[in-house]
Scaffold this motif. Sequence first.
Motif, PDB file in Angstrom:
ATOM      1  N   PHE A  10       0.837  -1.229  -0.153  1.00  0.00           N
ATOM      2  CA  PHE A  10       0.008  -0.026   0.097  1.00  0.00           C
ATOM      3  C   PHE A  10       0.883   1.085  -0.168  1.00  0.00           C
ATOM      4  O   PHE A  10       0.459   2.247  -0.640  1.00  0.00           O
ATOM      5  CB  PHE A  10      -0.717  -0.059   1.260  1.00  0.00           C
ATOM      6  CG  PHE A  10      -2.022  -0.787   1.198  1.00  0.00           C
ATOM      7  CD1 PHE A  10      -2.486  -1.277  -0.316  1.00  0.00           C
ATOM      8  CD2 PHE A  10      -2.870  -1.245   2.271  1.00  0.00           C
ATOM      9  CE1 PHE A  10      -3.571  -2.302  -0.296  1.00  0.00           C
ATOM     10  CE2 PHE A  10      -4.084  -2.109   2.155  1.00  0.00           C
ATOM     11  CZ  PHE A  10      -4.382  -2.457   0.814  1.00  0.00           C
ATOM     12  N   LEU A  11       2.051   1.179   0.962  1.00  0.00           N
ATOM     13  CA  LEU A  11       2.916   2.470   0.812  1.00  0.00           C
ATOM     14  C   LEU A  11       3.314   2.891  -0.440  1.00  0.00           C
ATOM     15  O   LEU A  11       3.586   4.140  -0.896  1.00  0.00           O
ATOM     16  CB  LEU A  11       3.962   2.095   1.784  1.00  0.00           C
ATOM     17  CG  LEU A  11       3.408   2.141   3.193  1.00  0.00           C
ATOM     18  CD1 LEU A  11       4.701   1.843   4.262  1.00  0.00           C
ATOM     19  CD2 LEU A  11       2.758   3.461   3.751  1.00  0.00           C
ATOM     20  N   PHE A  40      -9.162  -6.428  10.086  1.00  0.00           N
ATOM     21  CA  PHE A  40      -7.994  -6.537  10.578  1.00  0.00           C
ATOM     22  C   PHE A  40      -7.957  -5.586  11.824  1.00  0.00           C
ATOM     23  O   PHE A  40      -6.812  -5.102  12.036  1.00  0.00           O
ATOM     24  CB  PHE A  40      -6.803  -6.574   9.458  1.00  0.00           C
ATOM     25  CG  PHE A  40      -6.618  -7.853   8.617  1.00  0.00           C
ATOM     26  CD1 PHE A  40      -6.170  -9.169   9.224  1.00  0.00           C
ATOM     27  CD2 PHE A  40      -7.112  -7.701   7.267  1.00  0.00           C
ATOM     28  CE1 PHE A  40      -6.536  -9.984   8.166  1.00  0.00           C
ATOM     29  CE2 PHE A  40      -7.068  -8.653   6.384  1.00  0.00           C
ATOM     30  CZ  PHE A  40      -6.780 -10.119   7.041  1.00  0.00           C
ATOM     31  N   ALA A  41      -8.747  -4.660  11.936  1.00  0.00           N
ATOM     32  CA  ALA A  41      -8.721  -3.522  12.843  1.00  0.00           C
ATOM     33  C   ALA A  41      -7.657  -2.468  12.183  1.00  0.00           C
ATOM     34  O   ALA A  41      -7.238  -1.539  12.933  1.00  0.00           O
ATOM     35  CB  ALA A  41      -8.468  -3.721  14.181  1.00  0.00           C
ATOM     36  N   VAL A  42      -7.369  -2.306  10.747  1.00  0.00           N
ATOM     37  CA  VAL A  42      -6.402  -1.660  10.445  1.00  0.00           C
ATOM     38  C   VAL A  42      -7.099  -0.003  10.586  1.00  0.00           C
ATOM     39  O   VAL A  42      -8.310  -0.054  10.289  1.00  0.00           O
ATOM     40  CB  VAL A  42      -5.959  -1.578   9.165  1.00  0.00           C
ATOM     41  CG1 VAL A  42      -5.104  -0.549   8.359  1.00  0.00           C
ATOM     42  CG2 VAL A  42      -5.282  -2.948   8.938  1.00  0.00           C
ATOM     43  N   LYS A  48       2.614   0.939  14.600  1.00  0.00           N
ATOM     44  CA  LYS A  48       3.515   1.612  13.538  1.00  0.00           C
ATOM     45  C   LYS A  48       3.008   1.370  12.337  1.00  0.00           C
ATOM     46  O   LYS A  48       2.932   2.457  11.675  1.00  0.00           O
ATOM     47  CB  LYS A  48       5.009   1.269  14.050  1.00  0.00           C
ATOM     48  CG  LYS A  48       5.542   1.797  15.395  1.00  0.00           C
ATOM     49  CD  LYS A  48       7.148   1.333  15.254  1.00  0.00           C
ATOM     50  CE  LYS A  48       7.647   1.717  16.327  1.00  0.00           C
ATOM     51  NZ  LYS A  48       9.114   1.539  16.738  1.00  0.00           N
ATOM     52  N   ALA A  49       2.764   0.404  12.032  1.00  0.00           N
ATOM     53  CA  ALA A  49       2.460   0.003  10.484  1.00  0.00           C
ATOM     54  C   ALA A  49       1.084   0.797   9.978  1.00  0.00           C
ATOM     55  O   ALA A  49       1.010   1.749   8.950  1.00  0.00           O
ATOM     56  CB  ALA A  49       2.008  -1.481  10.167  1.00  0.00           C
ATOM     57  N   SER A  54      -1.741   5.581   7.577  1.00  0.00           N
ATOM     58  CA  SER A  54      -2.438   6.859   7.656  1.00  0.00           C
ATOM     59  C   SER A  54      -1.761   8.020   7.376  1.00  0.00           C
ATOM     60  O   SER A  54      -2.188   8.774   6.486  1.00  0.00           O
ATOM     61  CB  SER A  54      -3.082   6.925   9.144  1.00  0.00           C
ATOM     62  OG  SER A  54      -4.028   5.793   9.366  1.00  0.00           O
ATOM     63  N   LYS A  55      -0.413   8.080   8.083  1.00  0.00           N
ATOM     64  CA  LYS A  55       0.290   9.344   7.856  1.00  0.00           C
ATOM     65  C   LYS A  55       0.622   9.555   6.215  1.00  0.00           C
ATOM     66  O   LYS A  55       0.561  10.520   5.645  1.00  0.00           O
ATOM     67  CB  LYS A  55       1.815   9.500   8.470  1.00  0.00           C
ATOM     68  CG  LYS A  55       1.419   9.598  10.068  1.00  0.00           C
ATOM     69  CD  LYS A  55       2.503   9.428  10.764  1.00  0.00           C
ATOM     70  CE  LYS A  55       2.565   9.578  12.278  1.00  0.00           C
ATOM     71  NZ  LYS A  55       3.742   9.790  13.065  1.00  0.00           N
TER      72      LYS A  55
END
Length: 236
Positions: A10-11, A40-42, A48-49, A54-55
């Motif tokens: 994704f990054l 997965f509660a992302v 940190k992941a 989000s950032k």
Amino acid sequence: MFLKKCLCVFLGFIIHVWDPLSSSQTQNFVQLCAELKEEFAVFKDESKATQMLSKSIIMRIRISVEEDVFIPLYPKSVLEDRTSAHSVFQERQFWSAVKLLGNIFQWDGLLPEQVLQEVGLDKLLNRYILLALQMSLPGPDNIEKCKKVINCFPPHWFEELKTQQTLPQLESLCRYLLQSIRAAYKNGGQSEESSSNRKAIEEMVKMLAQISAVDHTKRIIDECKLEDLKSILERN
């Protein structure tokens, strides 16, 4: 391990592929992230992941607002000819900015509300879109533009307000609508025979009510003697 690998992919997608100006790309990406949040509660945990994901999304949105948005401001005399190159270019750039606004707010529920309001309202709406509205010729086109902009906002933002005032970031938009209502009223909107101006006034009062600017709505109804529009407040 699987989730970490997905986040790494994704990054790379965020940095090198995703275009926040693309509604289809954004819609598909948001849907995928919503599924990850559910399974997965992302976006829910503080790992940190998740924070990095989000950032990265927020950073890419900020870059798009800073680098992809350009709405030229021409004198109104230049824009009188709707078919002129200046007018056509400004219109295209305006609608591109509104499209980005809608794409940003697709992230509602996944990214922090405060961040979305700061980027979408403070930076994009107030710095670019609203300024272009103020510099353009008044008329039905501007009313339609305001409608499209307001329809981008997540409705629950206004349903959760505890006062009769709208979001602080929308006060400038309210002032623009109030100014437009007063101008339409002076140009014949107080007359029942002037149906076009009356209709324009009604549409703008509805927009004020839609964003829960109850204080402004009541004030302009009293000021312009629009008693027949009081029912709009009851419906919102």
